[in-house]
Design a protein around this motif. Structure first.
Motif, mmCIF file in Angstrom:
data_model
loop_
_atom_site.group_PDB
_atom_site.id
_atom_site.type_symbol
_atom_site.label_atom_id
_atom_site.label_comp_id
_atom_site.label_asym_id
_atom_site.label_seq_id
_atom_site.Cartn_x
_atom_site.Cartn_y
_atom_site.Cartn_z
ATOM 1 N N ASN A 173 0.781 -1.083 -0.111
ATOM 2 C CA ASN A 173 0.112 -0.042 0.106
ATOM 3 C C ASN A 173 0.791 1.158 0.082
ATOM 4 O O ASN A 173 0.186 2.373 -0.028
ATOM 5 C CB ASN A 173 -1.064 0.018 1.241
ATOM 6 N N GLY A 174 2.189 1.206 0.080
ATOM 7 C CA GLY A 174 2.844 2.222 0.032
ATOM 8 C C GLY A 174 3.238 3.024 1.313
ATOM 9 O O GLY A 174 4.099 4.016 1.510
ATOM 10 N N PHE A 175 2.763 2.360 2.447
ATOM 11 C CA PHE A 175 2.742 3.197 3.804
ATOM 12 C C PHE A 175 4.234 3.231 3.982
ATOM 13 O O PHE A 175 5.102 2.418 3.990
ATOM 14 C CB PHE A 175 2.078 2.321 4.912
ATOM 15 N N ARG A 176 4.518 4.247 4.795
ATOM 16 C CA ARG A 176 6.119 4.662 5.007
ATOM 17 C C ARG A 176 6.143 5.197 6.455
ATOM 18 O O ARG A 176 7.059 4.370 7.205
ATOM 19 C CB ARG A 176 6.664 5.869 4.079
ATOM 20 N N GLU A 177 5.354 6.152 6.875
ATOM 21 C CA GLU A 177 5.744 6.494 8.284
ATOM 22 C C GLU A 177 4.302 6.689 9.235
ATOM 23 O O GLU A 177 3.421 6.992 8.482
ATOM 24 C CB GLU A 177 6.494 7.653 8.473
ATOM 25 N N MET A 178 4.587 6.618 10.487
ATOM 26 C CA MET A 178 3.198 7.009 11.382
ATOM 27 C C MET A 178 3.545 8.356 11.649
ATOM 28 O O MET A 178 4.486 8.893 12.226
ATOM 29 C CB MET A 178 3.254 5.955 12.427
ATOM 30 N N THR A 179 2.643 9.158 11.303
ATOM 31 C CA THR A 179 2.993 10.540 11.345
ATOM 32 C C THR A 179 1.928 11.240 12.515
ATOM 33 O O THR A 179 2.406 12.582 12.907
ATOM 34 C CB THR A 179 2.644 11.296 10.152
ATOM 35 N N ALA A 180 0.915 10.624 13.179
ATOM 36 C CA ALA A 180 0.145 11.032 14.050
ATOM 37 C C ALA A 180 -0.575 10.124 14.706
ATOM 38 O O ALA A 180 -0.949 9.084 13.999
ATOM 39 C CB ALA A 180 -0.935 12.179 13.622
ATOM 40 N N VAL A 181 -0.900 10.211 16.039
ATOM 41 C CA VAL A 181 -1.791 9.234 16.827
ATOM 42 C C VAL A 181 -2.775 9.975 17.734
ATOM 43 O O VAL A 181 -2.384 11.138 18.217
ATOM 44 C CB VAL A 181 -0.765 8.447 17.739
ATOM 45 N N ARG A 182 -4.072 9.750 17.524
ATOM 46 C CA ARG A 182 -5.000 10.313 18.525
ATOM 47 C C ARG A 182 -5.626 9.437 19.220
ATOM 48 O O ARG A 182 -6.185 8.271 18.632
ATOM 49 C CB ARG A 182 -6.060 11.341 17.508
ATOM 50 N N ILE A 183 -5.593 9.221 20.578
ATOM 51 C CA ILE A 183 -6.706 8.290 21.272
ATOM 52 C C ILE A 183 -7.531 8.753 22.116
ATOM 53 O O ILE A 183 -7.498 9.839 22.787
ATOM 54 C CB ILE A 183 -5.465 7.385 22.352
#
Length: 218
Positions: A152-162
Motif C-alpha cells: 500500500n506504500g505506507f512509509r511512516e506513522m505521522t500522528a496518533v490520536r487516542i
C-alpha cells in the motif's frame, strides 16, 4: 522523546492481523514474552510499529512481577474502563530520559541491564512507557531488520490520536504526551485509536471497528 510504537490489546490476533494485512501491510516477526504471559504480532513502518498484543498465560500476567503493569486488565477485557492501548516512547536525542513520572519494570524476557519505564497513570488511559534502548525500525541492524516496504506504500506513522471515555483528570504522563507533535489524548464516547500514516496525504481512511478499536488514515 518520540513515539516508538503503539499496542492494541486483542482477543483474536488472527483476525486482527488479517485486517491489517488486508490493508496492504506486511507483517514482521512476532514476539513472545516469557514470564509476562503475553505475545504479539507486529507491523513495522520506517519510524514506528503497530503491535497487536494478546494474552497467553493468565497466571503469568497476574504474577507479582507483572500485575503492577495492569496488562491483564487491558488484555482480559473484564474492566470496561481499561484502555486497550499502550504507547511506547523512545529517546529522540541520545541519553534522553522519560519526561513523565515512571516506575521501573524489569521483565524476565529482557536482559538484566535493560528496563521498561512505565508511566504512573490510571488504567483508563493508555499504558504509557519508555524504552531508553529503542531505535527507529529503519535504523535496526541487518540481523534484526523488519519488512518496511508495503504494497500500500505506507512509509511512516505521522500522528496518533487516542480517545478515552473516562472523565477523570488526565495524568502527568498524558499531559506530557499531549505536548508531543502529532500526538493527542482526548475524551470521547469510547476507547478508540486513530493512526495517521504519511500525513494522510491520500485522503483515505479505514475504520476497523468492531474488530479493532482503530481507524487508520493515509
Amino acid at each position: 522523546m518520540e513515539t516508538d510504537h503503539i499496542f492494541i490489546a486483542v482477543n483474536d490476533h488472527g483476525q486482527s492481523a488479517e485486517a491489517l494485512q488486508a490493508l496492504g501491510l506486511v507483517e514482521g516477526t512476532p514476539n513472545t514474552h516469557p514470564g509476562q504471559g503475553t505475545a504479539n504480532r507486529r507491523f513495522f513502518l520506517r519510524n514506528a510499529f503497530i503491535e497487536l498484543l494478546y494474552l497467553t498465560d493468565e497466571a503469568e500476567a497476574q504474577s507479582q512481577l507483572t500485575a503492577p503493569t495492569r496488562l491483564y486488565d487491558r488484555l482480559k477485557g473484564g474492566d470496561a474502563n481499561a484502555a486497550p492501548f499502550g504507547v511506547c516512547f523512545r529517546p529522540s536525542t541520545e541519553g534522553e530520559t522519560p519526561l513523565f513520572p515512571v516506575w521501573e519494570y524489569r521483565p524476565v524476557y529482557l536482559p538484566a541491564a535493560l528496563k521498561v519505564e512505565v508511566g504512573q497513570a490510571p488504567v483508563s488511559e493508555p499504558m504509557w512507557f519508555f524504552l531508553g534502548f529503542a531505535k527507529r525500525p529503519d535504523e535496526a541492524p541487518i540481523e534484526r531488520a523488519q519488512p518496511l516496504a508495503h504494497p500500500n506504500g505506507f512509509r511512516e506513522m505521522t500522528a496518533v490520536r487516542i480517545t478515552t471515555p473516562d472523565r477523570q483528570a488526565f495524568s502527568a504522563a498524558a499531559h506530557c504526551a499531549n505536548q508531543l507533535p502529532g500526538f493527542a489524548l482526548v475524551r470521547g464516547d469510547e476507547h478508540l485509536i486513530e493512526v495517521q500514516i504519511d500525513h494522510g496525504a491520500s485522503g483515505r481512511r479505514q475504520d476497523l471497528r468492531p474488530l479493532l478499536p482503530m481507524i487508520i488514515s493515509w
